[in-house]
Design an enzyme around this catalytic site. Structure first.
Site, short mmCIF file in Angstrom:
data_model
loop_
_atom_site.label_atom_id
_atom_site.label_comp_id
_atom_site.label_asym_id
_atom_site.label_seq_id
_atom_site.Cartn_x
_atom_site.Cartn_y
_atom_site.Cartn_z
CB CYS A 197 5.69 -30.06 -32.44
SG CYS A 197 4.69 -30.01 -30.95
CB CYS A 350 3.34 -32.93 -47.32
SG CYS A 350 3.78 -34.62 -46.85
#
Length: 392
Positions: A197, A350
């Site tokens: 999530c 990232c």
């Protein structure tokens, strides 16, 4: 299937409790007997986050007598979009303490037991043994398998839920009466295959939808009413507003609860699930740089190409100066390799360093031997270099 009540009823309800739970008491299938069973129940909620928040609040409101909370984290501002048990004034506080205070405000008759520690092999059996039922609100595969295996080994039922973006799932796993989590998912998905999530996002209200299903199942199990989700997987699509139920059968070859189990004790769950693949870990060894090192390269005008492998929505929130976006999937599909410069050193990043390590392995195998990735990702960059920028 209908199952007998999980707990015995308490001796009595006080006058105040009768007034509080009157809307339960007039339901024939709950009544005085069912409410006494809830009062006598001990339920452990693993996590006080997205799923744990509504679960704890409604378990408390329902009159579950003892609630345990396993939580080691602190409240962050990004939690408040979905973790409704916490508020603005709780930012920086222990999630366990914040959740406990909210539970006591909802229902002062509930006893709250805090386990302010990370659930692991050393403590899970002892913690679980003190409860009748486990509600799993975790968000990573290693802990899900740990919860499942400990529950099966102890003979405990547990209510599981999962959420991602607009989709949710819920089920009840109880090896004595049906399948366990390993029957549904014998193996963890490859590292990086299923975004968390934190990487992919989640619609805040989805937590309430799945969390309320979990509490409904918990109440049914404790009071012995209705047909719980044992042997069924409930799937919810919020965009289409559709629920569907899929049968899940007990796997006779299950490594844990099958006829010839090979998992008879707790294992190394981090290794079983893998934070990153072996290829990514090998590629990152000796090819990981720090945020300070990247800042020096930028300031000194080093010949580098900074590539952000996150998704577009993440890039729009925060980015490293000079970085260009090429999502991870473009590398996995092979589409991005042909556009990479041969005369510059590739620097990948990232959010935290997991996805960039996976892409680094792809680049190394394609001949980009001097490529590196940023340990800690953009979050580490913001914390160390540009603290005025937002994180997520």
């Amino acid at each position: 299937m209908s199952l007998p009540p999980l707990v015995e009823p308490a001796a009595e309800l006080t006058v105040d409790e009768v007034r509080r739970y009157s809307r339960h008491l007039i339901i024939p299938d709950v009544g005085m007997d069912g409410q006494k069973r809830l009062k006598n129940a001990k339920v452990l909620c693993v996590g006080a986050g997205g799923l744990g928040s509504p679960a704890l609040m409604y378990l408390a409101a329902a009159g579950v007598g003892t609630l345990g909370i396993v939580e080691f984290d602190t409240v962050d501002e990004s939690n408040l979009q979905r973790q409704i048990i916490h508020g603005q004034s709780d930012i920086g506080r222990s999630k366990g303490e914040s959740a406990r205070d909210s539970v006591k405000e909802i229902n002062p008759y509930v006893d709250v037991i805090l386990h302010e520690e990370r659930l692991d092999n050393d403590n899970v059996m002892e913690i679980f043994s003190g409860y009748d039922l486990i509600v799993d609100g975790t968000d990573n595969f290693a802990t899900r398998y740990l919860v499942n295996d400990a529950a099966v080994l102890l003979g405990k039922p547990y209510v599981w839920g999962s959420i991602y973006r607009f989709d949710g799932q819920a089920s009840v796993f109880w090896a004595e009466h049906g399948p366990c989590y390993r029957c549904l998912y014998p193996e963890a998905p490859p590292p990086g295959m299923v975004p968390s999530c934190a990487e992919g996002g989640v619609l805040g209200v989805l937590c309430a939808s799945i969390g309320s299903i979990q509490v409904t199942e918990a109440i049914k199990l404790l009071a012995g009413v209705g047909e719980p989700l044992v042997g069924r997987l409930m799937i919810y699509d919020a965009l289409e507003m559709q629920y569907r139920s899929v049968k899940v059968r007990k796997d006779p070859n299950c490594a844990l609860c099958g006829e010839n189990p090979t998992v008879t004790e707790l294992i190394d769950y981090e290794s079983f699930c893998g934070v990153v693949s072996e290829e990514a870990a090998e590629a990152a060894q000796g090819s990981t740089i720090t945020s300070k090192q990247l800042k020096e390269w930028i300031d000194e005008g080093e010949n580098i190409d900074i590539i952000d492998v996150r998704e577009v929505n993440e890039y729009e929130i925060v980015s490293i100066p000079g970085a260009r976006l090429i999502p991870k999937n473009e590398f996995l599909m092979g589409n991005a390799l042909q556009d990479l410069p041969q005369d510059k050193r590739i620097v990948l990043h990232c959010k935290t360093g997991v996805r960039s390590a996976e892409v680094l392995a792809v680049l190394k195998s394609a001949g980009f031997a001097d490529a590196v990735h940023l340990g800690g990702g953009v979050i580490g960059w913001v914390n160390q270099i540009e603290p005025e920028k937002p994180v997520y």
